[in-house]
Design an enzyme around this catalytic site. Structure first.
Site, short mmCIF file in Angstrom:
data_model
loop_
_atom_site.label_atom_id
_atom_site.label_comp_id
_atom_site.label_asym_id
_atom_site.label_seq_id
_atom_site.Cartn_x
_atom_site.Cartn_y
_atom_site.Cartn_z
N VAL A 119 50.43 47.89 44.42
CA VAL A 119 49.48 48.91 44.86
C VAL A 119 48.22 48.32 45.48
CG1 VAL A 119 50.29 50.63 43.21
CG2 VAL A 119 48.44 49.07 42.54
N TYR A 209 36.81 44.45 34.47
CA TYR A 209 37.44 45.73 34.14
C TYR A 209 36.42 46.86 34.23
CZ TYR A 209 40.02 49.18 31.32
OH TYR A 209 40.64 50.32 30.86
#
Length: 368
Positions: A119, A209
């Site tokens: 992706v 993150y």
């Protein structure tokens, strides 16, 4: 979205009181008090609310695309959507992992299709959306779920760690969402973004993150506002700690064994985390009902509220946490969780985190 539980409870109470006060006035010696009627009415309202909350909305005939759907929460969401009657398309980079996931779904009676896709590549992401829509002739729900977790002090992480996180959890959802808006507009569909409590609170040793998740929250909420007029609903999901076996797929940098210890403990404790099955069921129901936001755990809600009320206090707490976490080692190593779970401490932690260890096997997180 309206919270029906308190509304129904209040309605039940008001009905009970009106029954008491209306109609023919009973004899004084037989007249019940207001409190019993109010309690009875509230019970009726709460029961009705509970029935409404536990309702399972079917998705028969719908087509759902789940990115990162070969393992963890993504696989469990694919199972959940499939159990409600939807056809499911899942994507992943690893072919063997993808094949196992599709086989798992088919065994459960789900009509499923797998697409091998990175992706992070905009072209591959757009072709994946086209393939998903072409496979079943429509596209009703797209779930941006693919993600990576990199754990370690920021001083030992490189720009590549940050770049990889942003490409996976910001740029990929952006490319996929834009490619999916056309098909979703034609079906009055739904776009779902699996963000994180890390998108509301930057946790030490999870900086790449958190950076990506903060951006993903902004993307999801901004898209929700802009595409509402086109008939596409956007659901922003904010999970807290979940038992999905993600500690095995996370990458630990610095002192991998010590970083794995604190991360696996936090992710796997039953009282502060939610099971992958419970999380997936709530996400599927929120999606089916077109909710704009879903925060999955009480702890996640508490964190969001605390940061809103006193960001300075929360920042100080994060500073204390950072000082308690492993210091950068002299010799930096990097290992995935499934290779960092060694040592006496990590073996001892398998007992309190047993539920998460079992989730590893159930949710295809364990490499064969």
């Amino acid at each position: 979205m309206i919270r029906w539980k308190p509304v129904l409870a209040l309605a039940g109470t008001r009905w009970a009181v009106s029954r008491l006060r209306g109609g023919h006035e009973p004899r004084p010696r037989r007249r019940p008090g207001v409190v019993p009627w109010a309690v009875a009415g509230a019970a009726v309202g709460l029961t009705a609310a509970a029935v409404s909350r536990n309702r399972t909305t079917l998705l028969t005939g719908r087509v759902v695309l789940v990115t990162g759907g070969s393992r963890g929460l993504g696989l469990q969401m694919a199972r959940e959507f499939g159990s409600r009657g939807a056809s499911v398309v899942v994507c992943a980079r690893d072919r063997d992992e993808l094949d196992r996931a599709v086989a798992d779904l088919v065994r459960r009676g789900v009509t499923a299709h797998g697409v091998r896709c990175d992706v992070r590549d905009a072209g591959q992401a757009e072709r994946m959306v086209e393939e998903a829509a072409a496979r079943f002739g429509r596209l009703d729900i797209v779930v941006n779920n693919a993600g990576i977790i990199q754990v370690g002090p920021q001083s030992v992480l490189t720009e590549d760690h940050f770049r990889d996180a942003m490409e996976t959890m910001f740029w990929a959802p952006l490319h996929i969402s834009r490619a999916a808006l056309g098909p979703l507009e034609r079906t009055g569909g739904r776009l779902v973004t699996i963000t994180s409590i890390g998108g509301h609170l930057s946790v030490p040793h999870l900086l790449p993150y958190s950076c990506a998740k903060f951006a993903e929250v902004a993307l999801s909420e901004g898209l929700g506002a802009e595409v509402a007029g086109r008939g596409v609903k956007v659901t922003t999901v904010v999970p807290g700690l979940m038992r999905t076996g993600s500690h095995k797929a996370a990458v630990f940098t610095g002192d991998p064994e010590r970083e794995y210890s604190w991360f696996s403990l936090g992710a796997g404790l039953p009282l502060v985390s939610v099971s992958g099955e419970r999380a997936a069921a709530r996400i599927a129901e929120a999606t089916a009902r077109g909710r704009s936001h879903l925060v999955l755990t009480p702890l996640a809600r508490a964190v969001i509220v605390a940061r809103g009320l006193s960001p300075a206090l929360v920042q100080r707490a994060m500073g204390i946490m950072a000082r308690l976490l492993p210091a950068p080692p002299e010799h930096v190593e990097e290992r995935p969780g499934r290779e960092a779970d060694h040592g006496l401490v990590n073996q001892a932690l398998k007992a309190p985190t047993a539920l998460n260890e079992r989730a590893t096997r159930r949710l295809n997180q364990k490499r064969e």
